[in-house]
Each structure stands twice: as C-alpha cells, then as structure tokens.
Design a protein around this motif. Sequence first.
Motif, short mmCIF file in Angstrom:
data_model
loop_
_atom_site.label_atom_id
_atom_site.label_comp_id
_atom_site.label_asym_id
_atom_site.label_seq_id
_atom_site.Cartn_x
_atom_site.Cartn_y
_atom_site.Cartn_z
N MET A 165 1.20 -0.99 0.28
CA MET A 165 0.04 -0.18 0.01
C MET A 165 0.95 1.13 -0.29
O MET A 165 1.55 1.10 0.24
N ASN A 166 0.36 2.80 -0.83
CA ASN A 166 1.18 3.73 -0.64
C ASN A 166 -0.23 4.37 -0.58
O ASN A 166 -0.84 5.45 -1.30
N THR A 167 -0.65 4.61 1.14
CA THR A 167 -1.56 5.00 1.75
C THR A 167 -1.35 6.92 1.99
O THR A 167 -1.77 7.53 2.65
N GLY A 168 -0.02 7.34 1.63
CA GLY A 168 0.79 8.92 2.40
C GLY A 168 -0.09 8.93 3.42
O GLY A 168 -0.07 8.82 4.10
N TRP A 169 -1.19 9.94 2.85
CA TRP A 169 -1.66 10.61 4.29
C TRP A 169 -2.61 10.48 5.32
O TRP A 169 -3.60 10.80 5.87
N LEU A 170 -2.94 9.00 4.12
CA LEU A 170 -4.46 8.63 4.20
C LEU A 170 -4.83 8.58 5.98
O LEU A 170 -3.88 7.89 7.02
N ASP A 171 -5.91 8.80 6.74
CA ASP A 171 -5.78 8.58 8.29
C ASP A 171 -5.94 7.07 8.05
O ASP A 171 -6.07 6.25 7.48
N ARG A 172 -5.84 6.51 9.56
CA ARG A 172 -5.70 5.30 10.10
C ARG A 172 -7.74 4.35 9.33
O ARG A 172 -6.81 3.31 8.67
N TYR A 173 -9.05 4.63 9.62
CA TYR A 173 -9.64 4.24 8.79
C TYR A 173 -9.59 4.08 7.61
O TYR A 173 -10.35 2.75 6.73
N LEU A 174 -8.60 5.59 7.08
CA LEU A 174 -8.79 4.97 5.79
C LEU A 174 -7.95 3.97 4.84
O LEU A 174 -8.34 3.22 3.85
N GLN A 175 -6.98 3.29 5.69
CA GLN A 175 -5.98 2.82 5.91
C GLN A 175 -6.28 1.03 5.58
O GLN A 175 -6.15 0.36 4.66
N PHE A 176 -7.26 0.97 6.61
CA PHE A 176 -8.11 0.06 6.38
C PHE A 176 -8.92 -0.06 5.57
O PHE A 176 -9.13 -1.16 5.33
N ALA A 177 -9.92 0.66 5.35
CA ALA A 177 -10.14 0.94 4.13
C ALA A 177 -9.47 0.68 2.65
O ALA A 177 -10.41 -0.50 1.97
N ALA A 178 -8.97 1.03 2.34
CA ALA A 178 -8.19 0.83 1.02
C ALA A 178 -7.53 -0.75 1.25
O ALA A 178 -7.40 -1.80 -0.35
N THR A 179 -6.73 -0.77 1.93
CA THR A 179 -6.71 -1.91 1.83
C THR A 179 -7.90 -3.57 1.73
O THR A 179 -7.09 -4.59 1.14
N ALA A 180 -8.59 -3.40 2.99
CA ALA A 180 -9.80 -4.21 2.63
C ALA A 180 -10.73 -3.85 1.10
O ALA A 180 -10.39 -5.39 0.32
N THR A 181 -10.18 -2.42 0.28
CA THR A 181 -10.67 -2.73 -1.11
C THR A 181 -9.61 -3.35 -2.24
O THR A 181 -10.61 -4.01 -3.34
N THR A 182 -8.92 -3.05 -1.76
CA THR A 182 -7.51 -4.23 -2.89
C THR A 182 -7.92 -4.89 -2.93
O THR A 182 -8.00 -5.68 -3.43
N GLU A 183 -7.88 -5.80 -2.08
CA GLU A 183 -8.28 -7.86 -1.53
C GLU A 183 -9.55 -7.36 -2.05
O GLU A 183 -10.02 -8.62 -2.89
N ALA A 184 -10.85 -7.21 -2.22
CA ALA A 184 -11.93 -7.66 -2.50
C ALA A 184 -12.26 -6.96 -3.67
O ALA A 184 -12.74 -8.03 -4.73
N LEU A 185 -11.48 -5.61 -4.68
CA LEU A 185 -11.57 -6.07 -5.91
C LEU A 185 -10.58 -7.18 -6.80
O LEU A 185 -11.11 -7.94 -7.45
N HIS A 186 -9.53 -7.43 -5.93
CA HIS A 186 -8.68 -8.32 -6.53
C HIS A 186 -9.24 -9.89 -6.51
O HIS A 186 -9.04 -10.41 -7.50
N GLY A 187 -10.05 -10.47 -5.35
CA GLY A 187 -11.33 -11.58 -5.25
C GLY A 187 -12.09 -11.49 -6.15
O GLY A 187 -12.80 -12.69 -6.70
#
Length: 424
Positions: free
Chosen positions: A62-84
Amino acid sequence: MTRRVVITGMGVTAPGGVGIPAFWELLTSGRPMTRPITLFDATGFRSRIAAECDLHQAAHGMNTGWLDRYLQFAATATTEALHGSGLNVVEEDEWRVGVVMGTALGSAALLEQNYVVMSDGGSKWELDHQYGSPHLRLAWTPSMLGAEIARLCGARGPVHTVSSGCTAGIDAIGYAAQLILDGDADVVVTGGAEAPISPATVGRFDAIGVTSSRNDDPEHSCRPFDRERDGFVLGEGAAVLVLEELRHAIRRGATVLCEVAGYATLSSAHHMTGLTTDGRVLAVAITQVLNQARLGPTEIDYISANGTGTRQNDRHETNAVKLALGQWAYSAPMSSIKSMVGHALGASGAIELVAAALAVDRGVVPPTANLTVADPECDLDYVPDIAREHRVGVALSLASGFGGFQSVMALRRPDSGRGETSRP
C-alpha cells in the motif's frame, strides 16, 4: 426483468487478521484478539483493553500517504476485494460502478490528535494552526471515506458515505444493494471502516460504563451471552465487498459467493443508548427481510449476532430472534464474532457480514468465544467456543446501534446453475 444482487469479492482488515485467509483462520480457531491498548497510554482509564489491528502498509503493497488510519484499513480491504472479484473497473462502464461506505466516527481520532497538538495538550484555548496536519481539512469531511475508495477504484457512479452509528457498515451495504436493484449501478464497492481506539472514544464509553473493565484478563474480557459478561470491547478495522447485478457477474465470468436476499433497517424511537427488552423492532426488521427474500423461519441456517456482550443487548437480541423465528430460534445456530475481534462501531456490521458470507460459502459457523457460564435469560444455541461444521443455505446478519437503529440482512447460497462458490 427482476434484478438480483450478488457478492463476488470481499476484503477484510481486522484485529489478528489482514486479509480473508487470516481473518477466517482467526474466527474458526475461536481466538480472541483483545489486548492492553497500545495506540495511546490508557493509564487511568476504566477500560484499558481493545482489539487493535496490526496493519503494515509495506507488507501489503500500500502507498496510503496521508490517509487517516481508518482510510488505510478501508483501502487495504478494498484492494483485496477487487482482486478477489476479478473486477477491472477500467474494463467496465465506469459510470455504472458506485461506492457506498459506512463509518460512525470517520476521522475523529485524527481530529483529536490534532486538537491535542494545536492546543498544547489542552492548555490553550486558542488553537495554533501552524501545528496542525496539512490534511486536517479532509478529516472534517465524513464523505472522504466514499470519495477515497471511489478514487482508488476509479468508480464514477453514485458515491456515498453512510453514518448511522454502529449499523453504518451493514446500512451502507444495504443501500449499495438497493442502487443495483433500482438500476442505478451494476457494480457497487461497499462496506465499512473505523479506527475508534483513542482517548476521547474510550473515555466516552467509560463514562456510561458499557465497556469491559476486565483489564487483568483481556483475552477473556468480551463474553457475549455469558452470565459473567461486563461489557463490550472496542475494536477497529474495515470490511469491503464487491456487489454486482447477477447477470452482470455471469457475463464477465465472475464467481458468485452468495446472494444478498434481503435488507431492512428500522428505528426503535426509544432511547439514545437504551434497548427495549422485548426486541420487537429488531424482530420486525427480521420479519421484513424474510418476507423480501420469500423465506420461512425454518430456512434460516445461521444468525450472525450483533452480540456486544452487554446484558441489555444480549437480552434484546435473543428475544428479537425468538419473536421473529418462533420455535425455530432454538434450532438456528447464532454466534458473535465480537467476542474475538471486538466492536468496531461503524465497521462492525460490514465485518460481521463478511463472516456470515464466509459461513455460507464454507459451511462452517464461527463460535462465540468465552461463552462458558450460560445466562438463563439467553437460552439459544450460541455456538460456544468451538467452530461448527454446518451447511448454511441462508444466513442472517443482525446489527443494533445507539440512536435506536436496528438493521438486518439475509445472505443466500447461489442458486444451482447461477454460479459456484469459491474460497478467496
């Protein structure tokens, strides 16, 4: 022609497990993830325990840069969901791809951190903006969750952020399903995210005495439906699902995990934090979902409980299931994964829905950990401590939230010939 909504991808960031495989292994092992709080110094607080996520950005690319912690959680889960799901938005009609995300607190923890810095630990009335984060303005915007996930996906259809307290995650998924049923989108990336473990949030729950104070034994602190329970345990994380219109999923050759068969949300209009003992409003919501899905009570094979571990919630939820399902309430297994991953507020409904979808897909019901002393007022089958192999054709997921929100969703195994289950 009737439109139907199916799940084709899922992703999770949860305490003890980043990703579906780790999450499922945790749930089926019945292993609680509650530990002493490490995100801040909790000395002096009544409840000093929580279920924290261990998210290493580099390990997950992940390259989440400035993202708040909850946005990092969401981005990580989204990446997995799209891949799956195998979905490539670039190959889709981007105007027909939407995003609906849920959160209760949004960037409240980041706002709190910046207030402490800009006020010199609360000693100054006037804040010094020079010490604030350059991205602080974004933390004031709850819609940032939906906007960031849309940016990550490249979705240009309807984009929304739902904030209905502790039911926000399941409500976001319900709203996303309705967008597809109404023909406003063919694909919606949806779920919930939360990072509430901060001094202000812990202090708020301390003040009303709803969190566990079993600080000397954190692993066994969250005990839904157990006579010795003393409150819930805060958690954090995110869960994201890819919802699709069934024919759209079939055309692109996607694997269908399960179908969203019904959703309802109602208000008790009773009390900001209190619940009625009889559970009548939640029972009506369950009945509405059964009617939408054209299901009878005896077709329910598993219930993913809200299961916070407070006496008030556990009685309310138990009685609601009895009212809605009648005698079948004693036959349908019901369990609370909050006993293992804590209460992630607005993300909890989405995380628990993923657990219910996995139970449908894999034929295993997660347990309720720490259930050792039966509460006479809670006399259903709560699957104590040990996961159970059990064919799940239909699962219900229940959620309750401060403000009187009561939400329910039904998931159903794919019809024969309409798709095959898989294991992400």
